[in-house]
Design an enzyme around this catalytic site. Structure first.
Site, PDB file in Angstrom:
ATOM      1  N   LYS A   1      39.742 -62.530 117.625  1.00  0.00           N
ATOM      2  CA  LYS A   1      40.389 -63.963 117.275  1.00  0.00           C
ATOM      3  C   LYS A   1      41.559 -63.591 116.286  1.00  0.00           C
ATOM      4  CE  LYS A   1      37.834 -64.604 112.960  1.00  0.00           C
ATOM      5  NZ  LYS A   1      36.841 -65.460 112.357  1.00  0.00           N
TER       6      LYS A   1
ATOM      7  N   TYR B   1      68.362 -61.108  95.960  1.00  0.00           N
ATOM      8  CA  TYR B   1      68.440 -62.486  95.626  1.00  0.00           C
ATOM      9  C   TYR B   1      68.054 -62.619  93.835  1.00  0.00           C
ATOM     10  CZ  TYR B   1      69.237 -64.287 100.094  1.00  0.00           C
ATOM     11  OH  TYR B   1      69.552 -64.441 101.547  1.00  0.00           O
TER      12      TYR B   1
END
Length: 814
Positions: free
Chosen positions: A483, A709
């Site tokens: 999965k 940033y």
């Protein structure tokens, strides 16, 4: 050499059980899945802690194999084939290889050490290839099984052998030495690999030196510790950059990306150029230099050949190709033995019905061209290759031996015709000798994506699967969880490998994951763990098997099943024994049984539950309570419904911690991908995924300047900053930035500076020798996802499953 069962029988001293002992044998096999098995195959049924090939004899008989070396004859195949019964099939394989090796008297180079064995072997093959017909170990076939398989490939036309031997503990080399019987020995670097198998470094050195017991010459890097263990009767040929008393003394100087080495030996003094700077490559090249000296090559020839050394690619890589194709990249070698290995690998990874082989001329086969290409043709037929594209003048001359074949004399001619060859919706094996530069072909065929990739080691997946198989009973079934895109590692490719390994079930979370696998050709039964009622129609259409965990869900599925007039459609009943996530609770069992009792449209294929604390032994009592409740609830259903379902409750940690609760099947999840919650168990697992990128740009900033940033990083001194094209959109947590996390640049830790951006991050590479374009490891061995998860206060699952689909997955086998 002509082989029959009769002479092999006498070699092995085996007990004969069969009717026809004069059968011809042309192929030795240990892989029941190989399409190359046939009537002239002798199959050695090897047994180990993780698997027993005796279980597959029936399938092999059905496919035409009639000759087997076994330690016992399974009841269901008695009187159906020819059997050579021996006490130990691996020992018999080694015994046969030793006998076979003794028929050949040409020089053999044996290589062992901790590192560099395969590279030295491949370089020697390149350096000596113009003058010898060489047989060598394919890839890194250096194990207790790989060595005999390599030696058995010798034929009468070979006049030089190069074999590597790898060991992990004591008493292994004495089994490999008589198989190789090297006349010339090379001891490469002794490092820390497999240290756990030896009590100390002295024991490791002594064990490795056993390979050279009968060697006429031993080549090694001068070292007093090693020399203390070399028998006085062994002729030594040493080299050194430090010890002037070594036979060959070397002086090194760097020049850009190359290294110049002054060589002094006896009365000879000359300089060679090596196209590398790293220490490992220089050491490997020096072992090759020593062989050239021993073989009598002159100074100019040695200089010319060493200057042409190249990086060795030791992997078969699976890549996404253009127009929904899959490319298997083996573009740096073309010999008969490695072709057989590559074709077997193609079968494990084929993603399309159509299979294409792009093949260059094959060198050093030891066979006439007529015989060689006849054998290649048979390989192509047995592996059901749909199209062959040959490149090279020799293979072009034998085009008539292949069906649906087009040939070109040169790679450039192929490239010019590329657009008209119509590649798409197929699996393409690209296999060529280095001189043909097939990397150009791979570049054209490969789907273009950005330079960040997640490399998936298929060998490691196989290793981890077998590790957990060794913990369960032979009759216990195994479901593998694939999965979430196989925990972020890739869906189909891993599912295909698991199908090749004959696991019993695959597990996915949602129907669309299972549908994708089924549409790509996966035939294993697939259980959908969290099916939504809106997906039931699709689940039935694609033959998936839903987990049913509520009366509402059961009613919805039964309604559709009845409408479609289904009979005995497989479903899986989930019981809630304490996880309190999904599943039927004990008070609901009476109603559940009532609904199912007279229903013929579905069949309960399995009854399962999920443990909440299998990885935390502090909750041992709670876990035992879950197991006991599961036993009680499932037994009640079995008795009331008179059914015989598969029962399963254990996940990865449960396999290790609650072996008594295996029931009929276990579910392996994160453990397959190399992650364990148990530190003592972790050391036995191999890393599967390595996330890599490159250094896009490097700049030096002065003290006081900032990076990224928000100016979260301020340089306290002149700092070298590198930018890497990977960010939080690729799955790298922003919390991993600003000095908490690091990446690995050329074996050194480079701290992440400032904030992780959407598509980039910056690292401090001050003091690290690197250049733009150099590879970077984001996670893998170091840093590991376990370390990252610990630092970030999360679990490895989250790290793995966060890696974006835009990151290309590259699958490879060593």
């Amino acid at each position: 050499m002509n082989l029959t069962l009769k002479n092999i029988l006498s070699v092995l001293g085996a007990q004969w059980v069969g009717e026809f002992d004069s059968a011809d044998i042309s192929h030795i096999s240990i892989d029941s899945r190989s399409l190359q098995n046939g009537p002239e195959t002798l199959f050695f049924a090897l047994s180990g802690p993780n698997n027993d090939a005796h279980h597959y004899i029936g399938e092999l008989i059905d496919s035409g194999v009639m000759n087997f070396v076994v330690s016992y004859i399974p009841e269901e195949v008695k009187n159906q084939a020819n059997f050579l019964v021996v006490p130990n099939t691996l020992a018999a394989l080694q015994q046969f290889a030793t006998w076979y090796r003794n028929h050949f008297k040409f020089p053999v180079i044996g290589i062992t050490g901790s590192n560099g064995k395969t590279i030295v072997k491949e370089w020697l093959n390149f350096l000596l290839g113009p003058d010898f017909n060489i047989i060598r170990s394919p890839k890194s076939y250096n194990s207790q099984v790989g060595v005999p398989l390599s030696v058995i490939s010798i034929n009468e036309k070979h006049n030089l052998g190069i074999f590597e031997a790898g060991i992990s503990t004591i008493s292994e080399m004495e089994k490999l030495e008589p198989i190789i019987t090297p006349t010339i020995g090379i001891l490469t670097n002794i490092g820390t690999a497999h240290d756990e198998g030896f009590s100390n470094i002295a024991e490791k050195i002594k064990e490795k030196l056993k390979l050279f017991k009968h060697s006429e010459l031993l080549i090694y890097n001068s070292n007093k510790t090693i020399e203390a263990f070399i028998p006085s009767t062994t002729k030594r040929f040493s080299w050194s950059f430090k010890d002037e008393s070594a036979d060959v003394f070397l002086v090194r100087r760097n020049a850009g990306e190359h290294t110049f080495i002054s060589v002094t030996w006896n009365e000879r003094a000359f300089e060679v150029e090596i196209p590398f700077r790293n220490d490992a490559s220089i050491e490997n090249a020096m072992h090759c230099l020593m062989v050239l000296l021993h073989f009598g090559y002159d100074n100019l020839e040695i200089k010319n050949r060493l200057a042409m050394l190249f990086p060795v690619e030791m992997r078969l890589k699976v890549k996404n190709g253009i127009d929904n194709s899959t490319v298997i990249d083996d573009s740096y070698s073309s010999d008969f033995q490695s072709l057989k290995i590559a074709l077997d690998f193609l079968e494990t990874q084929k993603q399309h019905k159509k299979k294409t082989l792009i093949l260059s001329d094959i060198f050093q086969s030891g066979l006439t061209n007529e015989e060689l290409y006849s054998r290649v043709s048979q390989l192509v037929i047995s592996n059901k290759i749909n199209r062959v594209i040959g490149i090279g003048e020799t293979i072009s001359a034998f085009k008539h031996k292949f069906v649906n074949c087009v040939t070109f004399d040169t790679t450039n001619e192929f490239l010019a015709a590329f657009d008209g060859l119509n590649f798409g919706h197929e699996t393409i094996l690209v296999k060529g000798a280095r001189q043909f530069r097939f990397e150009k072909i791979v570049s054209l065929l490969e789907e273009k994506t950005h330079e960040t990739v997640l490399e998936i080691n298929l060998n490691a997946i196989s290793h981890n699967l077998n590790f957990f198989r060794s913990k369960i009973r032979p009759e216990t079934k195994m479901m593998i969880m694939v999965k979430a895109f196989s925990y972020g590692n890739g869906g189909f490719e891993i599912a295909r490998l698991l199908e090749h390994h004959k696991v019993d079930y695959l597990g996915v979370a949602f129907a669309d994951e299972g549908i994708a696998l089924k549409t790509q050709g996966i035939s294993l039964p697939i259980m959908v763990m969290n099916p939504e009622s809106t997906s039931f129609t699709s689940i039935i259409q694609y033959g998936l098997e839903p987990e049913i965990y509520s009366l509402k869900g059961l009613d919805a599925f039964l309604k559709i099943a009845n409408e479609k007039k289904l009979e005995q459609y497989p479903i899986h009943i989930k019981l809630d024994t304490g996880m309190h996530r999904l599943g039927f609770e004990e008070p609901q069992l009476a109603q559940l049984i009532s609904v199912l009792k007279e229903n013929k449209s579905v069949k309960i294929k399995s009854i399962l539950s999920h443990m909440a604390t299998s990885d935390d032994l502090q909750h041992h009592a709670f876990a035992l309570g879950q197991i006991a409740l599961y036993e009680k609830m499932s037994s009640l259903m079995i008795a009331e419904l008179e059914i015989d379902p598969i029962r399963h409750i254990l996940n990865t940690s449960g396999i290790s911690n609650y072996a008594e609760a295996q029931f009929d099947m276990v579910r392996l999840g994160i453990g397959l991908y190399g992650i364990s919650n148990d530190a003592s168990e972790q050391k036995y697992l191999e890393n599967v995924g390595t996330l890599k990128s490159i250094l896009s740009q490097i700049r030096t900033i002065p003290a006081g300047d900032s990076v990224g940033y928000g100016r979260r990083f301020m340089a306290e001194h002149e700092t070298k900053i590198a930018t890497i094209p990977i960010g939080y959109a690729d799955g790298i947590s922003r919390h991993w930035g600003n000095g908490i996390g690091y990446v690995n640049v050329n074996g050194k830790k480079a701290p992440i500076t400032g904030s992780v951006c959407m598509d980039m991050l910056m690292v401090d590479v001050t003091g690290i020798t690197c250049k733009e374009g150099d590879p970077v490891v984001i996670f893998g061995e170091d840093p590991s996802v376990i370390h990252m998860a610990k630092q970030l206060g999360t679990i490895p699952y989250e790290i793995l499953t966060s890696i974006s689909q835009r990151v290309k997955r590259v699958f490879y086998r060593e």
